[in-house]
Design a protein around this motif. Sequence first.
Motif, mmCIF file in Angstrom:
data_model
loop_
_atom_site.group_PDB
_atom_site.id
_atom_site.type_symbol
_atom_site.label_atom_id
_atom_site.label_comp_id
_atom_site.label_asym_id
_atom_site.label_seq_id
_atom_site.Cartn_x
_atom_site.Cartn_y
_atom_site.Cartn_z
ATOM 1 N N TRP A 74 0.758 -1.229 0.113
ATOM 2 C CA TRP A 74 -0.156 -0.116 0.048
ATOM 3 C C TRP A 74 0.855 1.376 -0.225
ATOM 4 C CZ3 TRP A 74 -0.179 3.713 3.855
ATOM 5 C CH2 TRP A 74 -1.123 4.756 3.563
ATOM 6 N N ARG A 75 1.956 1.284 0.950
ATOM 7 C CA ARG A 75 2.677 2.574 0.847
ATOM 8 C C ARG A 75 3.452 2.797 -0.231
ATOM 9 N NH1 ARG A 75 5.187 5.566 5.365
ATOM 10 N NH2 ARG A 75 7.103 6.423 4.711
ATOM 11 N N SER A 76 3.809 1.765 -0.901
ATOM 12 C CA SER A 76 4.709 1.845 -2.376
ATOM 13 C C SER A 76 3.792 2.391 -3.318
ATOM 14 C CB SER A 76 5.154 0.387 -2.519
ATOM 15 O OG SER A 76 6.351 0.157 -1.711
ATOM 16 N N ALA A 77 2.569 1.881 -3.229
ATOM 17 C CA ALA A 77 1.657 2.078 -4.445
ATOM 18 C C ALA A 77 1.237 3.665 -4.020
ATOM 19 C CB ALA A 77 0.311 1.306 -4.230
ATOM 20 N N HIS A 78 0.997 4.216 -2.971
ATOM 21 C CA HIS A 78 0.649 5.522 -2.556
ATOM 22 C C HIS A 78 1.765 6.413 -2.835
ATOM 23 C CE1 HIS A 78 -1.066 8.990 -0.252
ATOM 24 N NE2 HIS A 78 0.073 9.126 0.319
ATOM 25 N N ALA A 79 3.124 6.185 -2.734
ATOM 26 C CA ALA A 79 4.344 6.810 -2.866
ATOM 27 C C ALA A 79 4.680 6.862 -4.512
ATOM 28 C CB ALA A 79 5.622 6.179 -2.389
ATOM 29 N N LEU A 80 4.263 6.035 -5.180
ATOM 30 C CA LEU A 80 4.480 5.983 -6.360
ATOM 31 C C LEU A 80 3.344 6.884 -7.264
ATOM 32 C CD1 LEU A 80 4.977 2.171 -7.556
ATOM 33 C CD2 LEU A 80 6.740 4.062 -8.009
#
Length: 151
Positions: A70-76
């Motif tokens: 989730w965090r990676s998707a949000h950061a991307l």
Amino acid sequence: MSGEADSLRSAHRVAYGAGLALCLGTPGLVSVLLLSGAVPAGTQPLEGIIQQVGYLFTGLVFLSATWVWWRSAHALRAFKTVPEAQRPSIILREGLISAVALESSSLCGLVYWVLAGSHSPRHVWGFILMTPLLFLALVPRYARWAGALEA
């Protein structure tokens, strides 16, 4: 954009390399501790509270993996809106935070070994081996960060 691409690639190389070293090194160290006998295997039977602890650890591992995803998707998604000067630090921070979060799997394996290792070595090794596998599967490679700028 070449200067920015170089700084992003350099930041990603450092973050991914350090994260991978952490996610390979910790399971390696835990493996050495277990195989050498430095940490004795626990003898608790796989029932009652010990079984519940195993379920809890499994849930924590999947929770940490879901959080990293989730965090990676949000950061991307937000990466394109970040000022250019801050982008390398975002890549570095996200890579290292992901690696630290995924380390919980190896630590769960170590604790489970101390509790019930003699009765359930396959579960222990499953926890330990999940750390590098989750890192390789969930932490964005450079192409995803570069693609986030073009999207």
